[in-house]
Design an enzyme around this catalytic site. Sequence first.
Site, mmCIF file in Angstrom:
data_model
loop_
_atom_site.group_PDB
_atom_site.id
_atom_site.type_symbol
_atom_site.label_atom_id
_atom_site.label_comp_id
_atom_site.label_asym_id
_atom_site.label_seq_id
_atom_site.Cartn_x
_atom_site.Cartn_y
_atom_site.Cartn_z
ATOM 1 N N GLU A 138 66.010 51.583 -13.685
ATOM 2 C CA GLU A 138 66.926 51.542 -14.826
ATOM 3 C C GLU A 138 66.188 51.166 -16.118
ATOM 4 O O GLU A 138 66.512 51.662 -17.197
ATOM 5 C CB GLU A 138 68.072 50.570 -14.555
ATOM 6 C CG GLU A 138 68.978 50.987 -13.417
ATOM 7 C CD GLU A 138 69.485 52.419 -13.550
ATOM 8 O OE1 GLU A 138 69.806 52.837 -14.686
ATOM 9 O OE2 GLU A 138 69.550 53.121 -12.520
ATOM 10 N N HIS A 141 64.807 54.333 -17.255
ATOM 11 C CA HIS A 141 65.814 55.138 -17.954
ATOM 12 C C HIS A 141 65.923 54.723 -19.426
ATOM 13 O O HIS A 141 65.962 55.563 -20.323
ATOM 14 C CB HIS A 141 67.187 54.970 -17.295
ATOM 15 C CG HIS A 141 67.452 55.908 -16.161
ATOM 16 N ND1 HIS A 141 67.155 57.251 -16.204
ATOM 17 C CD2 HIS A 141 68.035 55.697 -14.939
ATOM 18 C CE1 HIS A 141 67.530 57.835 -15.071
ATOM 19 N NE2 HIS A 141 68.056 56.910 -14.288
ATOM 20 N N GLU A 188 66.583 61.575 -13.206
ATOM 21 C CA GLU A 188 66.638 60.647 -12.080
ATOM 22 C C GLU A 188 65.313 60.630 -11.316
ATOM 23 O O GLU A 188 64.887 59.595 -10.806
ATOM 24 C CB GLU A 188 67.788 61.037 -11.140
ATOM 25 C CG GLU A 188 69.166 60.740 -11.680
ATOM 26 C CD GLU A 188 69.468 59.262 -11.723
ATOM 27 O OE1 GLU A 188 68.939 58.571 -12.621
ATOM 28 O OE2 GLU A 188 70.226 58.789 -10.870
#
Length: 350
Positions: A138, A141, A188
């Site tokens: 994350e 990301h 992803e």
Amino acid sequence: MTMEDDNRPARQRVALTGISSRAWEHPADRGALTALRELRGFDDVVRGLFGMWNERGFRLSYLAGAIRVDHRQYPRVHGLFAEAADSLDVAERPELYVSQQPIITSKAIGMDKPFIVISTGAVEKLDDDELRTLLGREIGHVRSGHAVYQTILTILTRWVTNVSWLPVGVIALRAIIAAMYEWWRKAELSADRAGLLAAQDPAASLRLFMKLAGGGDLSQIDTAAFLEQAAEYEGGGDLRDSIHKIGMTAFSSEPVPVARAAELQKWVDSGDYGRILGGDYPRRDDDRDASVTADVKAAAASYRDSFHDSPDPLVTFARKAAGGAADLVGSAARGARNWANGRGNNGDGA
């Protein structure tokens, strides 16, 4: 955690000083993002349209209904979050929330100040190495700018329902959403690489995929069998299975866990992961000099290699069809050339 986890020796992780997000971004993801970022004013328009109200609304919903992680609340998660950030050399960590959900899930949301949300299922079902991996992906990301576009995607999917009574509007939105889903599935894969670099434990990444697929009890799951399952998904079955896979993924935001496991293993086997740990990686200081053309070419090469190497029956059929078409065109061209040469020779003799 089990007693075995408590007795496990602490893993020494390499601090990847100054690492750029380009180090973990999948070529197809990086090419798409680079093209978007090069559109002058694109991010400003996005923030102007969606940022002010929606980001505040998203954050307030978690501030009201979730737990914000710090040294007093979920201290274990806070410590692992700091370790993952240190590995990726992220000094300013985004806000982190734990939200009540029984399944293992996580996301990065926001535009100006993205934040991260993980589920109670992740906290309860993942060991330290697996949770560090999840938190690292994350952070990846956020560092790659994915949170902006994930937020847009979330808003657009809500709009589809609101404008469903407008046939033209919903068709246009669905086309945009499908295109963003295709990009997001590549994003992803990038995040999976970031998670691996944060935890630096390939076994933990594989366990995370297994738990995402089958829950938290790995005593009932065999690693070799799981990888065999991934290989069967990638290349097994016939054309009907390929069509079903397209239907499964067209409006899905994530690649299936077995496919993600296979893709990450390919990256490790390529040697790129080892080279990064050895210090050979792009630095943030050089991001401004990164070549847009090179990123687009890398994206094209990635799709070309995937098409060439894929064992999927539909892709194999397409390769054969393309080869057959090329042979047909070549034969026709040779026939036309021979005919023209023969006609020319006849003409010279008349």
